[in-house]
Design an enzyme around this catalytic site. Sequence first.
Site, PDB file in Angstrom:
ATOM      1  N   GLY A 283       0.857  -1.180   0.000  1.00  0.00           N
ATOM      2  CA  GLY A 283       0.000   0.000   0.000  1.00  0.00           C
ATOM      3  C   GLY A 283       0.889   1.225   0.000  1.00  0.00           C
ATOM      4  NE  ARG A 284       3.751   1.784   5.243  1.00  0.00           N
ATOM      5  CZ  ARG A 284       3.008   2.157   6.285  1.00  0.00           C
ATOM      6  NH1 ARG A 284       3.125   3.366   6.758  1.00  0.00           N
ATOM      7  NH2 ARG A 284       2.189   1.297   6.851  1.00  0.00           N
ATOM      8  NE  ARG A 320       1.102   6.089   8.886  1.00  0.00           N
ATOM      9  CZ  ARG A 320       2.360   6.057   9.187  1.00  0.00           C
ATOM     10  NH1 ARG A 320       3.082   7.163   9.207  1.00  0.00           N
ATOM     11  NH2 ARG A 320       2.955   4.913   9.467  1.00  0.00           N
ATOM     12  CB  CYS A 350     -10.698  20.367  21.915  1.00  0.00           C
ATOM     13  SG  CYS A 350     -10.996  22.037  21.362  1.00  0.00           S
ATOM     14  CD  GLU A 351      -8.761  13.909  21.675  1.00  0.00           C
ATOM     15  OE1 GLU A 351      -7.831  13.261  22.200  1.00  0.00           O
ATOM     16  OE2 GLU A 351      -9.844  13.418  21.329  1.00  0.00           O
ATOM     17  CE1 TYR A 379      -3.010   1.928   5.346  1.00  0.00           C
ATOM     18  CE2 TYR A 379      -0.684   2.350   5.007  1.00  0.00           C
ATOM     19  CZ  TYR A 379      -1.753   1.503   4.940  1.00  0.00           C
ATOM     20  OH  TYR A 379      -1.595   0.235   4.457  1.00  0.00           O
TER      21      TYR A 379
HETATM   22  N1  LLP Z   1      -2.069  -6.379   3.070  1.00  0.00           N
HETATM   23  C1  LLP Z   1      -2.793  -6.490   4.194  1.00  0.00           C
HETATM   24  C2  LLP Z   1      -3.576  -7.696   4.432  1.00  0.00           C
HETATM   25  C3  LLP Z   1      -2.770  -5.452   5.147  1.00  0.00           C
HETATM   26  O1  LLP Z   1      -3.482  -5.583   6.268  1.00  0.00           O
HETATM   27  C4  LLP Z   1      -1.988  -4.288   4.915  1.00  0.00           C
HETATM   28  C5  LLP Z   1      -1.944  -3.207   5.902  1.00  0.00           C
HETATM   29  C6  LLP Z   1      -1.277  -4.206   3.699  1.00  0.00           C
HETATM   30  C7  LLP Z   1      -1.332  -5.270   2.818  1.00  0.00           C
HETATM   31  C8  LLP Z   1      -0.462  -2.995   3.301  1.00  0.00           C
HETATM   32  O2  LLP Z   1       0.510  -2.583   4.176  1.00  0.00           O
HETATM   33  P1  LLP Z   1       1.531  -1.423   3.684  1.00  0.00           P
HETATM   34  O3  LLP Z   1       2.269  -1.954   2.471  1.00  0.00           O
HETATM   35  O4  LLP Z   1       0.741  -0.236   3.299  1.00  0.00           O
HETATM   36  O5  LLP Z   1       2.401  -1.158   4.847  1.00  0.00           O
HETATM   37  N2  LLP Z   1      -2.529   2.312   9.009  1.00  0.00           N
HETATM   38  C9  LLP Z   1      -1.172   1.949   9.310  1.00  0.00           C
HETATM   39  C10 LLP Z   1      -0.689   0.590   8.995  1.00  0.00           C
HETATM   40  C11 LLP Z   1      -1.649  -0.543   9.228  1.00  0.00           C
HETATM   41  C12 LLP Z   1      -2.047  -1.114   7.928  1.00  0.00           C
HETATM   42  C13 LLP Z   1      -2.709  -2.420   8.096  1.00  0.00           C
HETATM   43  N3  LLP Z   1      -2.620  -3.264   6.975  1.00  0.00           N
HETATM   44  C14 LLP Z   1      -0.192   3.052   9.032  1.00  0.00           C
HETATM   45  O6  LLP Z   1      -0.626   4.188   8.880  1.00  0.00           O
HETATM   46  O7  LLP Z   1       1.016   2.830   9.041  1.00  0.00           O
END
Ligand code: LLP
Length: 422
Positions: A283-284, A320, A350-351, A379
């Site tokens: 994703g990222r 994040r 307000c936190e 994200y």
């Molecule tokens: N595949 C699955 C099944 C996942 O649960 C996730 C992320 C990904 C792929 C992709 O992960 P990436 O390549 O983006 O790191 N919201 C958080 C991270 C938790 C993501 C949960 N799952 C953040 O802002 O770092």
Amino acid sequence: MSLQWPYENIDGYLYVDGVSTIDIARRYGTPVYVYSENLIRKQYKLLSSTIAKYYPKTRLLFASKANTNISILNILLEEGSEIDAVSPGEVYLSLATGYKPSQIMFTGTSVGLDELNYLLETGVRINVDSRSQLERTLNLEVPELISIRINPEFGAGHHEHAITAGPNVKFGIWDQDAVEAYNLAARAGVKKFGIQMHIGSGVFDVSNYVKASSRLLEIAKKIHEETGISFDFIDLGGGIGIPYKPEDMQINLDNFMDTLFGFVKSKLSEYNLGMPEIWFEPGRFFVAEAGIILTRITTIKKTPYKNWIGVDAGFNTLIRPALYGSYHEIIAASKLNGRKSKHDIYGPLCESGDVFGHDREIPEVEEGALLAIMNAGAYGYSMSSQYNSRPRAPEVMVKNGKDWLIRERETFEDLLKGQKMS
Ligand code: LLP
């Protein structure tokens, strides 16, 4: 901080792929998410061309939870990406963008019957997270393909919440239940199989993937030997880290993939698993660096302890730092060249936790100046909220000196949407 394309310092002002951030802020207001189309495409091409050097049959599924703006989903579709979806909503948005059901895999957890019905109706691939989900799916309909998420008993990630495998983690089916689950699916008439893991997010060290893949492939071997099932694909998940802090290094993808595929290929042949496709779900990696948030300084305030800079973005815009203590680089987009001193940067919620960073080196700026929060393409919007009843910020795409709106700013009417006064 040294800026890298598509970010440039032109006479002290931040530009993104040839567009002045001052102009973007003036045109669309602040806070605003800004994305570089060219950098998203570059990241996709970099990963896909690198893995192609080490293995002949691979697929990349964009973990759409990182960013579901349909313009971004469409850029990745054009590049050849498929989709990792974790909710019916993500499936819906991917279908609306133009992905075919066969290009989408759903990897949910705690999945309800109504959700399973929707998934089976759409015909997307399903990667199940529990024996219960498998049974409930098969009772509704026997899909041609089933994948099972395995917990490889080892995880890694940038924060406890971002580690998605291991003993205390809710995800996946364990070794001892895996053979039985595949048997169940095969007996019900499922014809094609995949096996998947996702160890966590923000992983830099390839040895973590090797360690988890080692367990996953042992389990795959056992399943293959005991059930006769062959795998169409092995999905090693997402989680590839990107540099957030100035001292973080870019992953050397060549070394990473060379090591990982060296290991995977040797085990596939040792365990007689043939040559299944190898999938990843980043994703990222595709979108984080391609996005920034522009936020305007509302308040300069000195206390006996701190030099505070108040901005108009808060953890409603980027959660994040508040949620994981994550570091995001913050730069003065309208004054990149001045002499710097330490400031703490806070938002309008307000936190007390609504703080983007402590002791950040920022030039002496004035109220009305513009800051940029970097690496916010993943994200950022997707975890944003209307907390404190603040309408969400708009999203803008930039490419080759041009900019355009890809999501409007919410209005006060959006805060009322669907509400009824009784
Ligand atoms: N595949 C699955 C099944 C996942 O649960 C996730 C992320 C990904 C792929 C992709 O992960 P990436 O390549 O983006 O790191 N919201 C958080 C991270 C938790 C993501 C949960 N799952 C953040 O802002 O770092």
